[in-house]
Enzyme design. Structure first.
Site, PDB file in Angstrom:
ATOM      1  CG  HIS A 273      -0.465   0.024   2.521  1.00 43.37           C
ATOM      2  ND1 HIS A 273      -0.148   1.184   3.174  1.00 43.37           N
ATOM      3  CD2 HIS A 273      -0.190  -0.978   3.382  1.00 43.37           C
ATOM      4  CE1 HIS A 273       0.286   0.891   4.395  1.00 43.37           C
ATOM      5  NE2 HIS A 273       0.287  -0.409   4.555  1.00 43.37           N
TER       6      HIS A 273
ATOM      7  CD  GLU B  15      -3.221  -1.493   5.536  1.00 49.54           C
ATOM      8  OE1 GLU B  15      -3.415  -2.536   6.182  1.00 49.54           O
ATOM      9  OE2 GLU B  15      -2.657  -0.513   6.053  1.00 49.54           O
ATOM     10  CD  GLU B  16      -1.284   1.869   7.807  1.00 48.62           C
ATOM     11  OE1 GLU B  16      -2.029   1.473   8.724  1.00 48.62           O
ATOM     12  OE2 GLU B  16      -0.133   1.445   7.621  1.00 48.62           O
TER      13      GLU B  16
ATOM     14  CG  ASP C 222       2.811  -0.012   7.627  1.00 48.34           C
ATOM     15  OD1 ASP C 222       2.241  -0.479   6.626  1.00 48.34           O
ATOM     16  OD2 ASP C 222       2.201   0.266   8.677  1.00 48.34           O
TER      17      ASP C 222
ATOM     18  CG  HIS D 234       1.415   2.300  12.566  1.00 49.58           C
ATOM     19  ND1 HIS D 234       0.145   1.903  12.902  1.00 49.58           N
ATOM     20  CD2 HIS D 234       1.610   1.860  11.298  1.00 49.58           C
ATOM     21  CE1 HIS D 234      -0.402   1.261  11.875  1.00 49.58           C
ATOM     22  NE2 HIS D 234       0.481   1.224  10.896  1.00 49.58           N
TER      23      HIS D 234
ATOM     24  CG  ASP E 213       0.993  -3.893   4.962  1.00 52.69           C
ATOM     25  OD1 ASP E 213       1.926  -3.118   5.244  1.00 52.69           O
ATOM     26  OD2 ASP E 213      -0.187  -3.679   5.285  1.00 52.69           O
TER      27      ASP E 213
END
Ligand SMILES: [Zn+2]
Length: 286
Positions: free
Chosen positions: A103, A149-150, A115, A251, A177
């Site tokens: 993504h 995606e997130e 990510d 993250h 991912d």
């Protein structure tokens, strides 16, 4: 789910200790789901900060402990965006697809290098490897860079919707991912255990020399998940790297390009390309 649960007991805000075993100063962001509970402010703090707060709460000297929380997060309205799709046409089956995807979006405090920058690069790299080897696949091979995606996986949902609408027959979809770390293998999502067994009998030996032979039942990924309901024949596969270090950076502002190891990233792309090659040549059915 924590803030919603705490609000029921009268909490005015929630502070979360970041979910990592690393002891550092990086707070980790992520989804907050309130359900039907009141939306109280919620914030994550770093593990070092959490330890400090915990010590203060225990200390007899510093009572009462005061915590000042200023939160300026906001949810902006949706805007139009796109998935990005690259494709090598198959030589035999013009309506059959094998996709590899990652993504494009990331949390705003991070570069999103692992990510999911690495997943996006690996997806493109599979196509580049095939071109470099002058390999002509039997089936269409697609690299899909999913958007959003997130924050609601709308790109994955739209992709599945269009696949169904266009009657595309997806044989397999692979998602990468879980970080661009040393590859270990692949997990097969919701398939007949006999298929995983067959894959192990036939392909494990081929992947063993590269130590990417961990072929197990398990999850695949958020972006390809919607294909499950829309295209029943598709087999969903998750790329599984060694994810021991993933949640040290996942993250956080520390998810940066400098923390990607080029060799590990390339090994991952090569192992995904190997699996795609095997599926393209031999299919993936009982
Ligand atoms: Zn991701």
């Amino acid at each position: 789910m924590g803030p919603g649960a705490a609000a029921k007991y009268g909490a005015v805000a929630v502070i979360v200790r970041s979910l990592t075993s690393a002891l550092d100063d990086y707070p980790h962001t992520g989804n907050t789901n309130y359900g039907n509970n009141p939306k109280i402010p919620a914030a994550a703090i770093s593990t070092i900060a959490a330890n400090k707060l915990s010590e203060l709460l225990k200390s007899k000297v510093a009572q009462p402990v005061q915590f000042y929380l200023k939160d300026n997060c906001q949810m902006l309205p949706d805007v139009l965006s796109y998935n990005v799709v690259g494709e090598i046409k198959g030589t035999e089956n013009n309506n059959k697809y094998i996709t590899i995807g990652g993504h494009l979006d990331s949390w705003d405090l991070a570069e999103g290098a692992h990510d999911d920058g690495t997943g996006v690069m690996q997806s493109a790299e599979v196509l580049r490897i095939f071109k470099a080897l002058s390999y002509k696949p039997k089936n269409n091979i697609r690299a899909v860079f999913f958007m959003n995606e997130e924050n609601g996986h709308k790109g994955g949902t739209k992709y599945a919707e269009l696949a169904a609408q266009n009657h595309e027959n997806h044989i397999a979809a692979i998602e990468t991912d879980e970080g661009g770390f040393t590859p270990r293998g692949f997990s097969f999502d919701g398939v007949n255990p006999a298929l995983v067994q067959k894959v192990n009998v036939q392909w494990k030996k081929l992947l063993e020399p590269y130590e990417v032979d961990h072929l197990i039942p398990g999850g695949s990924g958020t972006d390809i998940e919607p294909l499950k309901s829309q295209v029943p024949s598709v087999i969903l596969i998750g790329f599984r790297p060694d994810s021991q270090r993933y949640f040290d950076i996942h993250h956080t502002p520390n998810d940066i390009f400098e923390n990607v190891n080029k060799r590990e990233l390339e090994l991952g792309a090569a192992s995904i390309a190997s699996l795609v090659y095997l599926i393209d040549q031999h299919g993936l059915s009982l």
